[in-house]
Design a protein around this motif. Structure first.
Motif, PDB file in Angstrom:
ATOM      1  N   SER A  19       0.821  -1.200   0.000  1.00  0.00           N
ATOM      2  CA  SER A  19       0.000   0.000   0.000  1.00  0.00           C
ATOM      3  C   SER A  19       0.858   1.255   0.000  1.00  0.00           C
ATOM      4  O   SER A  19       0.576   2.211  -0.745  1.00  0.00           O
ATOM      5  N   ASN A  23       1.191   4.046  -3.042  1.00  0.00           N
ATOM      6  CA  ASN A  23       0.830   5.437  -2.738  1.00  0.00           C
ATOM      7  C   ASN A  23       2.052   6.349  -2.728  1.00  0.00           C
ATOM      8  O   ASN A  23       1.957   7.507  -2.296  1.00  0.00           O
ATOM      9  N   ARG A  48      -6.371  -1.734  -9.266  1.00  0.00           N
ATOM     10  CA  ARG A  48      -6.927  -0.389  -9.218  1.00  0.00           C
ATOM     11  C   ARG A  48      -7.128  -0.009  -7.763  1.00  0.00           C
ATOM     12  O   ARG A  48      -7.760  -0.747  -7.003  1.00  0.00           O
ATOM     13  N   SER A  49      -6.601   1.154  -7.401  1.00  0.00           N
ATOM     14  CA  SER A  49      -6.766   1.626  -6.027  1.00  0.00           C
ATOM     15  C   SER A  49      -8.224   2.028  -5.803  1.00  0.00           C
ATOM     16  O   SER A  49      -8.971   2.248  -6.765  1.00  0.00           O
ATOM     17  N   PRO A  50      -8.673   2.124  -4.553  1.00  0.00           N
ATOM     18  CA  PRO A  50     -10.054   2.558  -4.293  1.00  0.00           C
ATOM     19  C   PRO A  50     -10.375   3.892  -4.967  1.00  0.00           C
ATOM     20  O   PRO A  50     -11.484   4.070  -5.477  1.00  0.00           O
ATOM     21  N   ARG A  51      -9.415   4.810  -4.982  1.00  0.00           N
ATOM     22  CA  ARG A  51      -9.656   6.098  -5.627  1.00  0.00           C
ATOM     23  C   ARG A  51      -9.847   5.932  -7.125  1.00  0.00           C
ATOM     24  O   ARG A  51     -10.739   6.543  -7.723  1.00  0.00           O
ATOM     25  N   GLN A  52      -8.998   5.097  -7.741  1.00  0.00           N
ATOM     26  CA  GLN A  52      -9.142   4.851  -9.183  1.00  0.00           C
ATOM     27  C   GLN A  52     -10.474   4.190  -9.522  1.00  0.00           C
ATOM     28  O   GLN A  52     -11.123   4.536 -10.505  1.00  0.00           O
ATOM     29  N   ARG A  53     -10.875   3.223  -8.675  1.00  0.00           N
ATOM     30  CA  ARG A  53     -12.145   2.545  -8.919  1.00  0.00           C
ATOM     31  C   ARG A  53     -13.311   3.523  -8.817  1.00  0.00           C
ATOM     32  O   ARG A  53     -14.277   3.468  -9.594  1.00  0.00           O
ATOM     33  N   LYS A  54     -13.236   4.448  -7.856  1.00  0.00           N
ATOM     34  CA  LYS A  54     -14.293   5.440  -7.694  1.00  0.00           C
ATOM     35  C   LYS A  54     -14.371   6.360  -8.904  1.00  0.00           C
ATOM     36  O   LYS A  54     -15.455   6.671  -9.404  1.00  0.00           O
ATOM     37  N   GLN A  55     -13.197   6.795  -9.387  1.00  0.00           N
ATOM     38  CA  GLN A  55     -13.163   7.670 -10.555  1.00  0.00           C
ATOM     39  C   GLN A  55     -13.725   6.972 -11.787  1.00  0.00           C
ATOM     40  O   GLN A  55     -14.485   7.569 -12.576  1.00  0.00           O
ATOM     41  N   GLN A  58     -17.507   6.742 -11.499  1.00  0.00           N
ATOM     42  CA  GLN A  58     -18.140   8.019 -11.812  1.00  0.00           C
ATOM     43  C   GLN A  58     -18.160   8.263 -13.304  1.00  0.00           C
ATOM     44  O   GLN A  58     -19.139   8.752 -13.864  1.00  0.00           O
TER      45      GLN A  58
END
Length: 345
Positions: A19, A23, A48-55, A58
């Motif tokens: 992690s 990061n 894919r990081s959680p942020r990438q998955r969220k992007q 969206q």
């Protein structure tokens, strides 16, 4: 879905170390080779990081999607032409078609669709736009000549409230025969002896005539047929019915706009609705509930018809190859002009 733990197992490190590497934690004490290995394995496993998955989620949510499995990329250019069969004045005087337009325009605004409205009387002047649109929505009922003209300019057609080309085009409809059958059945079940019809020569008239003939309550002099759906046609037809020696006991006005004219003619002669003459109609425009007495009518989902047509457009642009018809429902709205108790006695 690949996790940090999967990468840790592949590289022989801890999850926290993986992690911190992914990061880009500068305070982590780790060899360059180990850092490169962790990043290489992450790439190979398509991590894919959680942020990438969220992007990405969206971005997917922002993709243009009809209410089916057909989807478009968000950067797709969309160009739609809508042809209205009524003139601007006629359309403004009929809330049913105004609602269809609102449904189309709201959905186009939601998906940033470039929309051009025109009218059947302006087809020649809009030839270029018809030819270059990705599809054409045709609202209302058109002459055979106008239909042929539009079809020659663009084969991707979506009709609302009619289906003149059958399997050659998409369409959004409600089942006129079924809706009229339910409405006329309510008239018959109310015990009417002299029902009248005011409208034009189409399915509603045909259903009314057939069912009342079957039940021996058909009176040809009580059928008033006009080419117009307007307040004035309803007023004139109802005035003629009231000039007869025997009045109708129920009037089926094909649309709420016609019913407004029917009300005017009845109330000018100080006849009571529904005590002396009941009135029942179709569409459920906003004015219907505010008439005095409030109007019993068959609700049709006009705004949703416009929205559904734009959904069909999105499917066509997304690659749908077959033609499709959407059939919307309807709902009886019971009010004072023809109380539900009339059919429950």
């Amino acid at each position: 879905m690949t996790t940090v733990k999967d990468i840790a197992q592949k590289t022989g490190t801890s999850s926290s170390t993986v992690s911190r590497v992914l990061n880009n934690d500068p305070s982590l004490s780790l060899t360059k080779q180990k850092r490169l290995l962790i990043k290489k394995v992450a790439d190979e496993l398509d991590y894919r990081s959680p942020r990438q998955r969220k992007q990405e989620s969206q971005k997917e949510d922002h993709a243009i999607a009809a209410r089916t499995h057909f989807k478009l990329a968000s950067d797709t250019t969309l160009n739609l032409v809508v042809v209205h069969s009524l003139s601007p004045t006629e359309e403004l005087n009929d809330p049913y078609f105004t609602s269809i337009r609102i449904g189309i325009e709201n959905r186009c605004h939601h998906f940033n669709i470039s929309l051009r409205n025109t009218f059947s009387s302006h087809l020649k002047a809009n030839k270029y736009f018809l030819q270059h649109a990705q599809a054409v929505i045709c609202v209302g009922h058109f002459s055979p000549q106008d239909i042929d003209n539009i079809y020659q300019q663009n084969r991707q057609l979506i009709f609302i409230d009619s289906n003149p080309l059958a399997q050659k085009s998409d369409s959004v409809l409600f089942d006129r025969k079924a809706a009229a059958t339910e409405l006329v059945s309510n008239i018959i079940n109310s015990g009417a002896k002299r029902p009248a019809f005011i409208g034009n020569d189409e399915d509603r008239l045909h259903v009314f005539r057939n069912l009342t003939q079957e039940n021996n309550i058909y009176h040809p002099e009580l059928c008033k047929v006009s080419q117009l759906f307007c307040i004035e046609s309803g007023y004139n037809a109802m005035s003629e019915l009231l000039d007869q020696n025997q009045w109708p006991d129920v009037v089926f006005a094909a649309t709420d706009i016609i019913a407004i004219g029917v009300y005017r003619a009845i109330q000018e002669r100080e006849i009571e609705i529904p005590k002396e003459i009941k009135v029942i109609s179709m569409n459920d425009i906003p004015t219907a509930q505010h008439l005095n007495p409030s109007l019993t009518t068959m609700r049709l989902f006009a705004t949703e018809m416009g929205e559904s047509a734009v959904d069909l457009f999105l499917e066509l642009v997304a690659g749908r190859q077959y033609k499709k018809s959407v059939l919307l429902g309807y709902e009886m709205i019971w009010r004072e002009s023809f109380p539900i108790e009339s059919v429950l006695h």
